[in-house]
Design a protein around this motif. Structure first.
Motif, mmCIF file in Angstrom:
data_model
loop_
_atom_site.group_PDB
_atom_site.id
_atom_site.type_symbol
_atom_site.label_atom_id
_atom_site.label_comp_id
_atom_site.label_asym_id
_atom_site.label_seq_id
_atom_site.Cartn_x
_atom_site.Cartn_y
_atom_site.Cartn_z
ATOM 1 N N SER A 280 1.126 -1.037 0.259
ATOM 2 C CA SER A 280 0.326 -0.021 0.253
ATOM 3 C C SER A 280 0.814 1.349 -0.527
ATOM 4 N N PHE B 154 3.136 1.836 -2.077
ATOM 5 C CA PHE B 154 3.916 2.320 -3.480
ATOM 6 C C PHE B 154 2.327 2.912 -4.096
ATOM 7 N N GLU B 155 2.762 3.399 -5.376
ATOM 8 C CA GLU B 155 1.925 3.467 -6.099
ATOM 9 C C GLU B 155 0.968 3.259 -6.699
ATOM 10 N N PRO B 156 0.248 2.825 -7.288
ATOM 11 C CA PRO B 156 -1.397 2.078 -7.891
ATOM 12 C C PRO B 156 -0.676 1.911 -9.029
ATOM 13 N N ALA B 157 0.566 1.766 -9.746
ATOM 14 C CA ALA B 157 0.984 1.397 -11.253
ATOM 15 C C ALA B 157 2.324 -0.231 -11.042
ATOM 16 N N ASP B 158 2.252 0.098 -9.445
ATOM 17 C CA ASP B 158 3.617 -0.220 -8.985
ATOM 18 C C ASP B 158 2.291 -2.040 -7.932
ATOM 19 N N ARG B 159 2.376 -1.364 -7.132
ATOM 20 C CA ARG B 159 0.944 -1.897 -7.055
ATOM 21 C C ARG B 159 0.020 -3.558 -7.428
ATOM 22 N N GLU C 232 11.945 10.631 -8.821
ATOM 23 C CA GLU C 232 11.495 11.128 -8.042
ATOM 24 C C GLU C 232 12.140 11.138 -6.187
ATOM 25 N N ASP C 233 12.085 9.345 -6.223
ATOM 26 C CA ASP C 233 11.976 8.673 -4.642
ATOM 27 C C ASP C 233 13.642 8.693 -4.778
ATOM 28 N N HIS D 120 7.869 3.280 5.579
ATOM 29 C CA HIS D 120 6.146 3.311 5.606
ATOM 30 C C HIS D 120 7.031 2.181 7.382
#
Length: 271
Positions: free
Chosen positions: A17, A19-24, A117-118, A198
């Motif tokens: 949860s 991570f970004e939606p696409a990665d999830r 970005e990260d 997290h």
């Protein structure tokens, strides 16, 4: 044997949860495979021979499923390549760096840096030795030892909340004993790294191929191989000695730890 048997890793696995939606979506469907650790090392070894922009190839992940939840540690290849380059450049006079890393090679390594970005890596690596500060994140009962198709292994795993709490206690203990300095700064940097993730994450120490070398070093010293490795206990004893102002206890724990890993480092020269 692993492709780079002299590398140990400290990893953070974040819940899916985080991570970004696409990665999830992509990582939710991936099957867990021990081969991911071998693949990561094989790709790293390949990049030392054939330089290429680390941001230009698909990256991998390590995955854990714990109590029905999925946790992911991305390889973060690009981030780690750039961090390694920066650390290497900082260790040398600027006039010397081009003799080791040509401007053309540096351009390859840093290609795409502005697109990321990260820039916080989920994985830290060390070669031929494990820093004492890594051990203090764990308790002996969180350690697993055994053998699989890649050889002997030792892995320790803790919740990030417990790891941070232990690091904070260690930091306070070191400051009280020695004040500010290199050891205190290393602990502060470790804590700052852990704070980036997290709060429900897991932290994992993987001896990697060093488990094989440590087993050999211990057996050559007439000890019972990996079963006689008390690195976590030695660090805890040393910290307990510092907290109690017992220099003898602190020194014995530290010396047991360092003498053990000096024997492993000696194998680097032998190879």
């Amino acid at each position: 044997m692993r492709p780079t048997p002299y590398v140990a890793s400290l990893r953070v696995y974040e819940p899916l949860s985080a991570f970004e939606p696409a990665d999830r979506l992509r990582w939710q469907s991936i099957d867990i495979s021990e081969q991911s650790y071998v693949n990561e090392e094989a790709f790293a070894l390949h990049r030392t021979v054939v330089p290429e922009p680390p941001a230009g190839r698909p990256d991998g992940v390590h995955i854990l499923d714990i109590e029905g939840e999925r946790y992911v540690a991305p390889w973060s290849t690009a981030t780690r390549c750039w961090a390694a380059l920066d650390n290497f450049k900082d260790s040398l006079p600027s006039s010397v760096v081009p003799y080791f890393v040509s401007p053309a090679m540096e351009d390859v390594i840093t290609a795409g840096v502005d697109l990321l970005e990260d820039k916080v890596p989920h994985i830290l690596n060390e070669t031929w030795v494990i820093p004492p500060r890594w051990f203090l994140l764990f308790m002996p009962e969180e350690r697993t030892r055994g053998e699989n198709k890649d050889g002997l292994f030792t892995i320790a795993r803790a919740t990030i909340a417990n790891a941070k709490a232990r690091a904070e206690v260690a930091h306070t203990t070191v400051v009280n004993a020695f004040g500010e300095g290199p050891v205190e700064q290393d602990l502060e940097n470790l804590l700052a790294w852990l704070e980036m993730f997290h709060p429900k994450s897991y932290v994992e120490l993987d001896y990697g191929g060093l488990a094989q070398y440590l087993n050999k070093a211990l057996r050559d010293n007439n000890e019972d191989g990996l079963l006689s490795d008390t690195s976590i206990e030695d660090v805890l004893d040393s910290l307990s000695g510092l907290a109690a102002a017992d220099g003898l206890m602190a020194g014995k724990g530290y010396e047991r730890l360092m003498s053990r890993w000096r024997r492993v480092q000696a194998l680097e020269s032998a190879n």
